[in-house]
Design a protein around this motif. Structure first.
Motif, short mmCIF file in Angstrom:
data_model
loop_
_atom_site.label_atom_id
_atom_site.label_comp_id
_atom_site.label_asym_id
_atom_site.label_seq_id
_atom_site.Cartn_x
_atom_site.Cartn_y
_atom_site.Cartn_z
N GLY A 1 -8.05 -1.71 -4.66
CA GLY A 1 -8.01 -3.17 -4.67
C GLY A 1 -7.14 -3.72 -3.55
O GLY A 1 -7.47 -4.73 -2.93
N ILE A 2 -6.03 -3.06 -3.28
CA ILE A 2 -5.15 -3.47 -2.18
C ILE A 2 -5.90 -3.37 -0.85
O ILE A 2 -5.84 -4.28 -0.02
CB ILE A 2 -3.85 -2.65 -2.18
CG1 ILE A 2 -3.01 -3.01 -3.40
CG2 ILE A 2 -3.06 -2.84 -0.89
CD1 ILE A 2 -1.87 -2.06 -3.69
N GLU B 1 -7.53 2.90 -8.51
CA GLU B 1 -8.27 1.64 -8.49
C GLU B 1 -7.39 0.49 -7.98
O GLU B 1 -7.87 -0.39 -7.26
CB GLU B 1 -8.82 1.32 -9.88
CG GLU B 1 -9.96 2.23 -10.27
CD GLU B 1 -10.43 2.03 -11.70
OE1 GLU B 1 -10.04 1.01 -12.34
OE2 GLU B 1 -11.18 2.89 -12.21
N MET B 2 -6.10 0.51 -8.32
CA MET B 2 -5.17 -0.50 -7.83
C MET B 2 -5.05 -0.40 -6.30
O MET B 2 -5.11 -1.41 -5.59
CB MET B 2 -3.80 -0.35 -8.48
CG MET B 2 -2.78 -1.36 -7.99
SD MET B 2 -1.13 -1.01 -8.57
CE MET B 2 -0.78 0.56 -7.81
N SER C 1 2.45 1.71 -3.39
CA SER C 1 1.43 2.16 -4.35
C SER C 1 1.09 3.62 -4.16
O SER C 1 0.89 4.37 -5.13
CB SER C 1 0.17 1.32 -4.21
OG SER C 1 0.43 -0.02 -4.46
N THR D 1 -4.29 3.86 -11.06
CA THR D 1 -3.49 3.72 -9.84
C THR D 1 -4.39 3.78 -8.61
O THR D 1 -4.21 3.01 -7.66
CB THR D 1 -2.39 4.79 -9.79
OG1 THR D 1 -1.64 4.76 -11.01
CG2 THR D 1 -1.44 4.54 -8.64
N TYR E 1 0.84 -1.20 0.00
CA TYR E 1 0.00 0.00 0.00
C TYR E 1 0.88 1.25 0.00
O TYR E 1 0.64 2.19 -0.76
CB TYR E 1 -0.93 0.02 1.22
CG TYR E 1 -1.79 1.26 1.27
CD1 TYR E 1 -2.98 1.33 0.56
CD2 TYR E 1 -1.39 2.37 2.01
CE1 TYR E 1 -3.76 2.49 0.60
CE2 TYR E 1 -2.16 3.52 2.04
CZ TYR E 1 -3.34 3.57 1.34
OH TYR E 1 -4.09 4.71 1.35
N LYS F 1 -4.14 -4.22 -13.06
CA LYS F 1 -4.04 -2.76 -13.08
C LYS F 1 -2.58 -2.32 -13.22
O LYS F 1 -2.28 -1.35 -13.91
CB LYS F 1 -4.63 -2.14 -11.80
CG LYS F 1 -6.09 -2.38 -11.60
CD LYS F 1 -6.92 -1.52 -12.49
CE LYS F 1 -8.40 -1.75 -12.21
NZ LYS F 1 -9.21 -1.21 -13.28
N SER G 1 -6.79 -8.80 -9.83
CA SER G 1 -7.28 -7.58 -10.46
C SER G 1 -6.28 -6.43 -10.27
O SER G 1 -6.02 -5.66 -11.20
CB SER G 1 -8.64 -7.20 -9.88
OG SER G 1 -9.08 -5.99 -10.40
N ALA G 2 -5.72 -6.32 -9.07
CA ALA G 2 -4.72 -5.27 -8.81
C ALA G 2 -3.48 -5.49 -9.67
O ALA G 2 -2.89 -4.54 -10.17
CB ALA G 2 -4.36 -5.25 -7.32
N ARG G 3 -3.09 -6.75 -9.85
CA ARG G 3 -1.93 -7.06 -10.70
C ARG G 3 -2.21 -6.67 -12.16
O ARG G 3 -1.31 -6.20 -12.87
CB ARG G 3 -1.56 -8.53 -10.61
CG ARG G 3 -0.95 -8.89 -9.25
CD ARG G 3 -0.50 -10.32 -9.20
NE ARG G 3 0.58 -10.54 -10.16
CZ ARG G 3 0.83 -11.71 -10.73
NH1 ARG G 3 0.08 -12.76 -10.46
NH2 ARG G 3 1.83 -11.83 -11.58
N LEU H 1 2.76 -7.50 -5.01
CA LEU H 1 1.45 -8.09 -5.27
C LEU H 1 1.59 -9.57 -5.64
O LEU H 1 0.80 -10.41 -5.21
CB LEU H 1 0.71 -7.33 -6.37
CG LEU H 1 0.12 -5.99 -5.96
CD1 LEU H 1 -0.40 -5.24 -7.18
CD2 LEU H 1 -1.00 -6.17 -4.94
#
Length: 127
Positions: free
Chosen positions: A49-50, A45-46, A13, A43, A10, A69, A65-67, A105
């Motif tokens: 997701g985290i 949205e990623m 990111s 970013t 996090y 992104k 999904s984060a991967r 991730l």
């Protein structure tokens, strides 16, 4: 459960998001409000997701999904370099941040899978 803002992925990111906000302000008008906004949104949205993965019992799909992104963000970054919106030096610095998030991730996803599925992560279909 660790609170999301203490997770290393996090934090990495968030640093990436701040870097994109600082970088896109120097883009030409044609790209600032189109591609620049898109990379910031991906970013965000990623990072969302985290947060969701951290607070969810079923993390696999959310981390995947984060991967995904991350790969879209990587594509945008390359496009920025090719369109000469960022210097090579800035491209390398941002790409290192993206790679750090991607590795974290991947490790998180691998750690959440049952032992028999660990070998499948990162493999392409049909192998």
């Amino acid at each position: 459960m660790v609170t999301y803002n203490h997770l290393p992925v996090y934090k990495s990111s968030y640093v990436l998001l701040v870097a994109f906000f600082r970088s896109t302000k120097d883009f030409s008008r044609d790209y600032k409000y189109t591609l620049g906004q898109s990379i910031k949104q991906e970013t965000i949205e990623m990072i969302t997701g985290i947060y969701r993965a951290n607070s969810s019992y079923s993390k696999k799909e959310i981390i995947q999904s984060a991967r995904e992104k991350v790969e879209v963000i990587r594509l945008f970054l390359r496009l920025f370099k090719d369109l000469r919106q960022i210097s090579l030096k800035k491209f390398v610095a941002l790409n290192e941040k993206i790679e750090s998030v991607s590795k974290q991730l991947f490790a998180w996803q691998k750690a959440t899978l049952p032992t028999y599925e660990v070998g499948k992560v990162g493999q392409k279909a049909g192998r």
